[in-house]
Motif scaffolding. Structure first.
Motif, PDB file in Angstrom:
ATOM      1  N   ARG A 125      18.264  49.918  56.420  1.00  0.00           N
ATOM      2  CA  ARG A 125      18.388  50.043  57.874  1.00  0.00           C
ATOM      3  C   ARG A 125      17.296  49.233  58.542  1.00  0.00           C
ATOM      4  N   SER A 158      29.267  46.519  52.192  1.00  0.00           N
ATOM      5  CA  SER A 158      28.731  46.936  50.893  1.00  0.00           C
ATOM      6  C   SER A 158      28.641  45.756  49.945  1.00  0.00           C
ATOM      7  N   SER A 187      25.118  49.688  51.214  1.00  0.00           N
ATOM      8  CA  SER A 187      25.529  49.561  52.605  1.00  0.00           C
ATOM      9  C   SER A 187      24.362  49.043  53.424  1.00  0.00           C
ATOM     10  N   LYS A 196      20.820  52.452  51.200  1.00  0.00           N
ATOM     11  CA  LYS A 196      21.169  51.999  52.544  1.00  0.00           C
ATOM     12  C   LYS A 196      19.936  51.310  53.111  1.00  0.00           C
TER      13      LYS A 196
END
Length: 176
Positions: A166, A34, A6, A164
C-alpha cells in the motif's frame, strides 16, 4: 496453490485554501492487480517494475486564483513515496492546463516562496514539495488541471507469501 500479490495505491486529498476551490481527481484508488507466484519468482529477488498508471487532478475555484499543489504521504519511507515496505513510487506531473490552455509547470518548495526552478512541460515530484502553473510568470485561473504519471516498483517477497503493498498520495491545494 496459487499465491497472489495485490498492489493498491490510495489517494487522499485535502484543500487548505482561503477561496472556494475544489479538488477533483479522475480516480480515488489505483490498483495494480495481482502478480502470480511465477511472475514474482522470475524476478529473482530483483525489483519488479509495475506498469505506469495515470490520474488527472482538477482544481475548480469560484474566482481566479494562483494555485499551487503540494504532494505528501502518510506512508513515506526514506524521503520517498513508499509502496509497501520495499517498494517506491515516483510521480511526474505533466499535461498542465489553466482555463483551457496548455501551460508549463515549475517545482516549488513552499506555498508563498518565489519560483526558483525553470519551467518545463514535465516535473518530477518530490515528497512534500509542489508544483506551480506557469507561462513566463505564475498564472491565475478558475480551473487548473494536471496529469500525474505514477511509476512504481517493488522488491519481490518470497513467493509463498501473500503480501499487499500500500502507498498513498496526499494532495494539498494552496490558493491565493
Amino acid at each position: 496453490m496459487k499465491h497472489t500479490l495485490s498492489l493498491i495505491l490510495l489517494l487522499a486529498f485535502s484543500c487548505g485554501v482561503k477561496a472556494q476551490c475544489q479538488l477533483i481527481t479522475s480516480q480515488q484508488t489505483i490498483s495494480y492487480g495481482s502478480l502470480s507466484a511465477m511472475e514474482r519468482q522470475s524476478a529473482g529477488g530483483n525489483a519488479i517494475t509495475l506498469p505506469e498508471k495515470q490520474l488527472t487532478l482538477n482544481v475548480m475555484c469560484d474566482k481566479p486564483q494562483r494555485i499551487r499543489l503540494f504532494f505528501g504521504s502518510s506512508l513515506p519511507q526514506g524521503g520517498n513515496f513508499a509502496l509497501g515496505e520495499k517498494g517506491e513510487m515516483k510521480f511526474t506531473a505533466m499535461k498542465a492546463r489553466v482555463d483551457d490552455r496548455d501551460v508549463l509547470l515549475a517545482p516549488v518548495t513552499s506555498a508563498h516562496g518565489e519560483l526558483t526552478a525553470a519551467e518545463a512541460s514535465q516535473v518530477d515530484i518530490n515528497l512534500n514539495d509542489g508544483i506551480a502553473f506557469v507561462s513566463g510568470d505564475e498564472l491565475t485561473g478558475k480551473t487548473m488541471s494536471v496529469t500525474l504519471a505514477i511509476n512504481a516498483n517493488i522488491k519481490s517477497a518470497p513467493i509463498t507469501d501473500r503480501v499487499k503493498y500500500r502507498g498513498n498520495l496526499q494532495v494539498r491545494v494552496e490558493a491565493q
